[in-house]
Design an enzyme around this catalytic site. Structure first.
Site, PDB file in Angstrom:
ATOM      1  N   GLN A   1     -10.045  -3.905  -7.679  1.00 41.73           N
ATOM      2  CA  GLN A   1      -9.677  -5.226  -8.169  1.00 41.73           C
ATOM      3  C   GLN A   1     -10.101  -6.301  -7.174  1.00 41.73           C
ATOM      4  O   GLN A   1      -9.914  -6.158  -5.969  1.00 41.73           O
ATOM      5  CB  GLN A   1      -8.157  -5.271  -8.379  1.00 41.73           C
TER       6      GLN A   1
ATOM      7  N   SER B   1      -8.951   1.414  -3.751  1.00 42.23           N
ATOM      8  CA  SER B   1      -7.827   1.239  -4.672  1.00 42.23           C
ATOM      9  C   SER B   1      -8.191   1.762  -6.062  1.00 42.23           C
ATOM     10  O   SER B   1      -8.429   2.957  -6.228  1.00 42.23           O
ATOM     11  CB  SER B   1      -7.398  -0.229  -4.702  1.00 42.23           C
ATOM     12  N   LEU B   2      -8.294   0.893  -7.072  1.00 41.27           N
ATOM     13  CA  LEU B   2      -8.694   1.334  -8.411  1.00 41.27           C
ATOM     14  C   LEU B   2      -9.991   2.129  -8.376  1.00 41.27           C
ATOM     15  O   LEU B   2     -10.172   3.098  -9.130  1.00 41.27           O
ATOM     16  CB  LEU B   2      -8.836   0.107  -9.320  1.00 41.27           C
TER      17      LEU B   2
ATOM     18  N   ARG C   1      -1.602   2.885 -15.190  1.00 36.27           N
ATOM     19  CA  ARG C   1      -1.500   2.257 -13.859  1.00 36.27           C
ATOM     20  C   ARG C   1      -1.558   0.740 -13.984  1.00 36.27           C
ATOM     21  O   ARG C   1      -0.761   0.014 -13.385  1.00 36.27           O
ATOM     22  CB  ARG C   1      -2.637   2.774 -12.978  1.00 36.27           C
TER      23      ARG C   1
ATOM     24  N   HIS D   1       0.228  -1.694  -3.135  1.00 40.54           N
ATOM     25  CA  HIS D   1       0.049  -0.880  -1.927  1.00 40.54           C
ATOM     26  C   HIS D   1       1.142  -1.155  -0.898  1.00 40.54           C
ATOM     27  O   HIS D   1       0.879  -1.306   0.295  1.00 40.54           O
ATOM     28  CB  HIS D   1      -1.349  -1.082  -1.335  1.00 40.54           C
TER      29      HIS D   1
ATOM     30  N   GLN E   1      -0.945   6.766  -3.550  1.00 42.02           N
ATOM     31  CA  GLN E   1      -1.810   5.604  -3.354  1.00 42.02           C
ATOM     32  C   GLN E   1      -1.149   4.270  -3.667  1.00 42.02           C
ATOM     33  O   GLN E   1      -1.338   3.279  -2.969  1.00 42.02           O
ATOM     34  CB  GLN E   1      -3.080   5.760  -4.208  1.00 42.02           C
TER      35      GLN E   1
END
Length: 294
Positions: free
Chosen positions: A11, A89-90, A114, A189, A238
């Site tokens: 993102q 991340s993603l 998610r 996060h 994560q």
């Protein structure tokens, strides 16, 4: 022999019109149709929406996952293969797809859930710091409850995440060349994502992971692994843990990697890696025009 890592952005790399040159490709159309059946909306339409809907978490994550997966397939169809994969991340979901840990539709269903859970998160804040005093930042994070280091991108760029009051406190106490509050719905996060992570775990538990075909460097642990159980455990951690991208970058040359290809829109990751590992050869594939020749 040159070792290559494929890395996938998360993102923040999205933009209106991304993937536009993929929309009419026959091999891409199949995946866009599969995605629409799962999501209930059209990625090509959403990515071209003038109101920048693609920047809302709910839509950003499925759009990035789908476009990056298609680009990875196209690169592979041109005879290229990675020796390692990683995603920010993603982007880690695309890395796991590219490594054969799960199929496209399974990954997209996970990403959809998610994105929905993260989009519903609230009462959190994230901020990026550039050109800061590392020792001062570490001291403030230790002294301030409810705020953590969310993204350790490189020595000069990090993201902190926590309650608005805690993030504001750190920003007021740490000198930085630039501090930018991120336009996100929650404290991604960080431990504040624990309720969302617990809900997501239910979906993750139902998925069977395959052993990876190439080693994956995970956000929560940059040690390369192909073990299905290890990769699944790391993914489950994560959402509430820091993205250790600086360590991933440093690990690549240790593993003999000399070439890194960022697959996806923008050039965020190659820019971040360049500062940490200037000796690596960095390439970007974000469009059909940038695909390798057959």
């Amino acid at each position: 022999m040159t070792k290559t890592a494929w890395v996938f952005p998360g993102q923040g790399s999205q933009a209106i019109g991304m993937g536009i040159d993929l929309f009419d490709l026959p091999e891409a159309t199949i995946k866009f149709e599969q995605a629409e059946q799962i999501l209930g909306w059209s990625i090509p339409e959403l990515c071209q929406h003038p109101e920048d809907k693609v920047s809302r978490t709910l839509y950003t994550q499925p759009c990035l996952y789908t476009i990056e997966s298609i680009l990875a397939d196209l690169v592979r169809s041109r005879g290229q293969q990675p020796d390692f994969v990683a995603g920010h991340s993603l982007g880690e979901y695309v890395a796991l797809y590219a490594a054969g840990v799960f199929d496209f539709e399974t990954g997209l269903r996970l990403v959809k859930q998610r994105a929905e859970l993260m989009d519903q998160a609230s009462d959190g804040m994230m901020a990026a710091l550039l050109g800061f005093n590392q020792e001062q930042l570490e001291q403030q994070l230790q002294q301030t409850p409810d705020v953590v280091l969310a993204n350790d991108n490189n020595a000069g760029q990090v993201v902190i995440s926590g309650t608005p009051a805690a993030v504001e406190t750190v920003l007021s106490q740490v000198k930085a060349k630039r501090a930018v509050k991120l336009n996100v719905s929650g404290a991604f996060h960080s431990p504040l994502m624990a309720p969302a992570a617990a809900a997501f775990q239910t979906a993750l538990d139902e998925i069977v992971f395959n052993a990876a075909q190439v080693p994956v460097l995970s956000n929560v642990d940059p040690t390369p692994s192909v073990d299905a159980a290890v990769l699944k455990t790391r993914l489950s951690q994560q959402m509430t843990s820091s993205v250790r991208w600086r360590e991933i970058s440093l690990r690549l040359p240790e593993e003999g990697v000399s070439r890194v290809v960022e697959i996806g829109p923008g050039k965020v990751l190659t820019g971040v890696i360049k500062r940490t590992c200037p000796s690596l050869t960095l390439e970007n594939i974000g469009s059909v025009a940038e695909l390798p020749l057959l």
